[in-house]
Design an enzyme around this catalytic site. Structure first.
Site, short mmCIF file in Angstrom:
data_model
loop_
_atom_site.label_atom_id
_atom_site.label_comp_id
_atom_site.label_asym_id
_atom_site.label_seq_id
_atom_site.Cartn_x
_atom_site.Cartn_y
_atom_site.Cartn_z
N CYS A 92 91.09 25.50 41.28
CA CYS A 92 90.35 24.23 41.34
C CYS A 92 90.71 23.34 40.17
CB CYS A 92 88.85 24.50 41.35
SG CYS A 92 88.30 25.38 42.82
N ARG A 93 90.88 23.96 39.01
CA ARG A 93 91.19 23.18 37.81
C ARG A 93 92.67 23.20 37.47
NH1 ARG A 93 86.28 25.59 34.03
NH2 ARG A 93 84.60 25.31 35.57
#
Length: 1177
Positions: free
Chosen positions: A1144-1145
């Site tokens: 996600c990051r």
């Protein structure tokens, strides 16, 4: 000043904070010493120029953040403004080469960028005007004395010219022309003559003189005067050729008229844009009649040339050349293929000479002003452009055939080259047309809302409104036109909102001014005018009023009283003329003929434009840009379909006996690259328009909408994608904003997604985006809906989720059952996994999938030329254990996936064919598309089609062959001996006709056989699948909105960047943090490993770190958040640990391994085993 040497040493630090602090201190020292040459020379003695240039060289400037780059350029600019040593050092360090690289790089994205403006200002300081001051005279003497410095300037001039020509704002053009003027002042006549030959200065000056900004015009006139002073005879010839002389005459007449009327144009001053240390309090430097006086002075200098010395290539000679050329073209069209074979080569040579810049008679100015554009448009449309043969056309079929022949022959002429180094005539023609289009600068006004930005050529013209916000109103008094007798006089004031068009008001006015109701009337019944000028039906009243009230001005500053005035608009009844009836009849015939056309490319909007002889939509045909847009649209279509046009001509040649062998059915020409049609100026204008807050509110000028819908090829792909995101995507979300979110269920969870990219990574955190409950965040964050799916049942769960929520205004995210990961990473992997599942052998979806559904075995279909739907017979509902209804459901799922991927920014990993993308874009396919996904079948079918046409020709020819069958064998084999039956090649279960397996192909039924193969492959055999796919997309967004993209572009949108990353640029797009920096030994090893990866290893790495095996649009640079490598904390032996990720990051948690080989092995193991689940890391 004493601290300067120490500060220069600190500039070499790898620590970003130290570098920025040292740079800031040096910048303050330079500002304090501004104007003091002695102090600046002392600063140069500390080697600040050399150190600063070292930070920029070898593409180092690309890795600097914007503020650091601005500070370095600002420091060098201040030094160069007064320091002789600084200027000499910069030239010795070949600063011009660096500037060329930077200008080229930044001009690709946006010619009005702040970086470009800063670079132009920097160049300006290197060569300020000679008369500025004594110390400047010394600096300029350096440049004049060193011929190598002049050589460095030559390349920069060419780039600055391009920046100015493509500049959407006057301040950029002003900066550029001032810099060019300074270079001209410092240059020798010999240098300027060479510059004219390479950069075509005179054509550039004509382009800028066509703009209405007085500051730009005055500076351009100054440059023109200087050029004439430097080499009068040479530049008089160039000015006459390129239109500078004629434009100066027009400016003189216009300014003389203005001076008599004492009229002035309101315009924001840009005189002081390049002199930040000069106060603008005294007002604009331009004196009254300055332009008039300078134009008159230049005009007089033209008269100094004796008649005997004037150019022999006068305008009348050009007209005669043009007429002769088109007379030859018409003769070429009616010449049969077997007669006068040298005429094509002769015409090609003539066209190349006509278009080339080597002859004085063929400049852009003379080419356009001679009427060549209109003549070409009329030639290609067979007279329809001038409507000369529209009413007298005896047969629409004959007109269609004639236009097709003209297109085929002109295509061959325009794309043929005499040798490899020759430029194709079409490329030269398009370049000239675009140059001419850029002279129509004011046909595409930018709408601005910010008073401070009014230095840009702008007009506040809204047209379209996609939101529901409340808006202001205009007070318009509608009165009956003087000669209108049938209608009543309304003579009253109506409040009209800013988004109303004539048709909207007509619905209100008509019942009040006409006794007859005339229900069912679909066409406009009223024509509106303002002071005698007809209003365009497609424009809002506000747009029309603003344009007409400020006609002749390049930008508008609306007085506050405008909103309180009553604006008087007259109306009268529209008369249906014979011309309209004629066009209506012509359109009806065209629509009916479309149903019968075998060649689907003839139905393309570009060719409809040719047949009708006019651009689609409500366009002002009197606008100077109209002829150019028409011709460019036709030529772009001709170029795009050059293969179809050429192959169709080759087949006709074979039919007529000009070609004897089927192996000669080859296309020997190729199209020019699509980017040749790109207009940098219009792209930059649209980019500028999209930055405005009014655009975000849905106020879009009419030219923006028209170009995107009708001429998207003029705009860059990235600009059109941005337009799509700001209009279609935002409109989709806004239209559904009032829809209440679905109630949460066991498999769905509504959340507010928040940006967690800035949150420091937690070494023990899971790959989870946590929902925020903060009220302030929730009010502004993007709403998402999370859905749980099972990996073992992913297709069924995906179909269920999409059928229920595909049209939701919320962003869809996925959680895998039994796994802790949520957010971007699992969602990207969901799209990737479903894409792969739809490529399994045994689904019955794609061509080449002829095997039975395998039991317990995972086999994926490999399509070298891309996936295309497998034909299904209309009499069969199942085949090899596969149900057609299941196949249709899968295509519906694919349609939903495509639409949501576009809206939510997801990536699909599915290699669809070019022909399938054409279907997605609403284009029809024909026989010429088959080779793109099945080359072997496509080649055979085209050869059979050639035999069919050969047979027809022999049957109708006056020279009938005694033994026709001898000419109709298939590569010396009788067709009957091929033992072909009426089943679909490659799919014997698909009978083309009832009992097809028993019906053999013969010469007599070959035409039927070819027709049925094409129909089964492209139409009836895939109709149910395609309809399901299209309807699924239309449930989410209109397919028509994708029409602004082509096949390659829509593939990039859906499937991301296909090419491998640039190995040399990896460190520019990856961040290193939490224990790592770019010079750390583990990072050096990591980058080396990535550079050594092959394509499949790259795909695995990208999927491991992002959830999708391909990068989004823009590659690594466009990842958001950026790919970040952090040091992983290890409790035991570091070499026993594995790297982990937070998809996600986009965080990679990399242990500091003891060697590169261990890191490589651990990374490859993680890539192979780490996919397919999301757990705590």
């Amino acid at each position: 000043m004493d601290a300067a040497p120490a500060l220069c040493t600190l500039l070499q630090s790898s620590d970003k904070t130290i570098l920025e602090s040292a740079l800031s201190c040096l910048a303050m020292i330079a500002v304090g010493a501004r104007g003091n040459a002695v102090q600046m020379d002392k600063l140069c003695d500390s080697k600040v120029v050399e150190v600063a240039m070292r930070l920029l060289e070898n593409d180092g400037w690309k890795s600097l953040d914007d503020q650091t780059l601005y500070d370095i350029l600002g420091l060098l600019k201040n030094l160069a403004s007064v320091s002789t040593k600084a200027v000499k050092s910069l030239f010795d360090l070949r600063v011009c080469d660096l500037l060329k690289q930077m200008i080229t790089y930044y001009s690709r994205s946006h010619s009005d960028s702040h970086e470009l403006q800063m670079l132009v200002e920097f160049i300006y300081q290197l060569m300020r005007p000679l008369e500025t001051s004594d110390h400047r005279t010394g600096l300029n003497a350096i440049i004049i004395e060193q011929s190598t410095y002049i050589d460095q300037l030559a390349g920069i001039v060419t780039l600055i010219i391009q920046v100015a020509k493509c500049g959407a704002v006057s301040s950029v053009c002003y900066r550029c022309i001032v810099v060019i003027g300074n270079i001209v002042e410092l240059s020798t006549p010999t240098f300027l003559v060479e510059l004219q030959k390479t950069a075509n200065l005179s054509s550039f000056l004509t382009c800028l003189l066509a703009r209405k900004n007085r500051h730009v015009v005055l500076e351009t006139l100054k440059v023109s005067k200087t050029l004439l002073k430097k080499h009068h005879h040479f530049f008089f010839e160039a000015f006459a050729k390129e239109g500078v002389k004629q434009t100066v005459d027009a400016i003189h007449a216009q300014e003389n008229h203005k001076s008599k009327r004492n009229s002035t144009m309101q315009e924001t001053c840009v005189c002081f844009d390049l002199d930040s240390d000069v106060s603008s309090a005294d007002g604009c430097k331009i004196e009254n009649n300055a332009i008039l006086n300078l134009a008159e002075e230049i005009k007089k200098s033209f008269l100094l040339v004796k008649a005997s010395n004037k150019s022999p290539h006068r305008f009348g000679c050009v007209i005669k050349t043009i007429r002769d050329f088109f007379a030859q073209l018409n003769g070429y069209t009616i010449t049969t293929r077997t007669r006068n074979p040298d005429l094509c080569k002769e015409l090609s040579d003539v066209s190349r000479r006509l278009l080339s810049d080597q002859l004085p008679s063929t400049s852009t100015f003379t080419f356009v002003k001679s009427g060549s554009t209109k003549h070409l448009a009329d030639y290609l449309s067979n007279g329809a452009y001038f409507n000369s043969n529209l009413n007298n056309c005896q047969s629409f079929v004959e007109q269609l055939k004639e236009v097709q022949i003209r297109l085929q022959k002109f295509t061959h002429l325009a794309l043929m080259v005499s040798n490899e180094s020759s430029e194709k005539p079409l490329g030269i023609l398009v370049e000239k047309l675009l140059d001419a289009l850029h002279m129509c600068y004011d046909s595409f006004p930018v709408m601005l809302s910010d008073y401070e930005l009014r230095t840009r050529d702008s007009t506040m013209i809204p047209l379209r409104h996609s939101g529901n916000e409340e808006s202001g109103s205009l007070y318009i008094k509608f009165v009956r036109a003087c000669r209108e007798k049938e209608l009543h006089n309304y003579n009253d004031v109506l409040p009209v909102d800013l988004y109303s068009k004539p048709d909207d008001i007509e619905a209100v006015l008509w019942p009040e001014i006409c006794e007859s109701t005339e229900d069912g009337q679909s066409s406009s019944r009223l024509m509106f005018s303002y002071k005698g000028t007809k209003l365009q039906p497609s424009a809002t009243f506000f747009e029309s009023l603003v344009r007409l009230m400020n006609k002749g001005q390049s930008y508008v500053m609306i007085d506050p009283s405008f909103w309180d005035e009553e604006h008087k608009i007259s109306y009268k009844r529209t008369k249906v003329s014979r011309e309209i009836s004629s066009w209506s009849s012509y359109n009806t015939q065209l629509s009916a003929m479309h149903e019968k056309l075998e060649q689907s490319w003839l139905k393309d909007p570009a060719f409809c434009t040719i047949f009708l002889g006019k651009l689609p939509g409500d366009v002002d045909e009197s606008d100077p840009s109209y002829d150019l847009l028409f011709t460019l649209k036709v030529l772009e279509g001709l170029n795009r379909f050059s293969y179809q046009l050429s192959m169709d001509e080759q087949i006709s040649k074979f039919a007529e006996g000009c070609l004897r062998d089927l192996d000669d059915l080859k296309v020997t020409i190729s199209p020019i690259p699509q980017h040749y049609f790109l207009s940098s100026l219009l792209t930059n204008k649209l980019e500028l328009q999209m930055q405005e807050s009014l655009f975000e509110d849905g106020l879009i000028p009419s030219w923006c909408v028209y170009l995107v819908e009708t001429c998207p090829f003029l705009l860059s792909f990235s600009t059109r994608w941005k337009y799509f995101c700001l209009t279609v995507h935002r409109s989709f979300m806004a239209d559904k904003a009032s829809t209440p979110p679905d109630e949460a269920s066991p498999d769905t969870e509504a959340n507010i997604a928040v940006d967690v990219a800035s949150t420091p990574p937690d070494e023990t955190s899971s790959d989870t985006d946590e929902a925020s409950t903060d009220a302030d965040e929730a009010s502004t964050a993007k709403r998402t809906k999370k859905h749980k799916v099972m990996r073992g049942n992913i297709l069924e769960d995906a179909a269920s989720m999409m059928s229920t929520h595909a049209s939701s205004n919320e962003t869809l995210e996925v959680v895998f059952e039994g796994e802790v990961g949520t957010g971007r990473g699992p969602t990207f992997e969901f799209y990737t996994t479903v894409s792969h599942e739809l490529q399994r052998v045994g689904t019955g979806m794609w061509r080449g999938d002829n095997a039975r559904k395998p039991e317990g075995e995972t086999v994926f279909l490999h399509a070298t030329f891309g996936l295309f739907p497998q034909p299904w017979s209309s009499v069969s509902s199942s085949s090899r254990g596969i149900e057609l209804s299941d196949v249709v459901k899968k295509f519906k799922l694919l349609g939903h996936l495509v639409a949501r991927a576009v809206l939510d920014g997801r990536i699909l990993d599915i290699p669809l064919s070019k022909a399938f993308y054409k279907i997605m874009l609403g284009q029809e396919l024909d026989i010429y598309d088959i080779p793109t996904f099945d080359p072997e079948l496509g080649k055979t079918v085209l050869e059979f089609q050639a035999l069919v046409k050969r047979k027809k020709f022999l049957e109708t020819s006056s020279e009938r062959a005694s033994n026709p069958s001898a000419y109709l064998s298939y590569k010396n084999v009788r067709l009957e001996d091929l033992c072909l039956d009426f089943t679909l090649p490659g799919n014997p279960e698909y009978e083309l006709v009832p009992g097809g397996s028993e019906k053999m192909v013969t010469l007599d039924n070959l035409e039927e056989y070819v027709y049925l193969i094409v129909d089964a492959t492209l139409k009836s055999g895939i109709d149910k699948q395609i309809q399901a796919f299209k309807s699924a997309i239309n449930e989410v967004l209109s397919l028509k909105t994708l029409g602004m993209f082509n096949e390659e572009e829509i593939e990039r949108i859906l499937c991301g960047k296909q090419d491998a990353w640039a190995s040399s640029k990896l460190e520019d797009h990856i961040q290193f943090d939490h224990g790592y920096e770019v010079n750390s030994q583990p990072i050096i090893c990591f980058l080396e490993i990535l550079r050594e990866f092959g394509r499949e290893e790259q795909r695995a790495f990208i999927q491991f770190t992002t959830g999708a095996p391909q990068l989004p649009l823009g590659g690594l640079a466009s990842l958001d958040p950026k790919l970040t490598v952090v040091r992983k904390k290890c409790d035991g032996n570091v070499d026993n640990e594995l790297p982990s990720v937070n998809t996600c990051r986009h965080f990679i948690k990399l242990p500091p391994y003891s060697s590169k080989e261990i890191m490589r092995n651990k990374l490859k193991y993680a890539l192979a085993e780490g996919l397919g689940s999301f757990h705590l890391s």
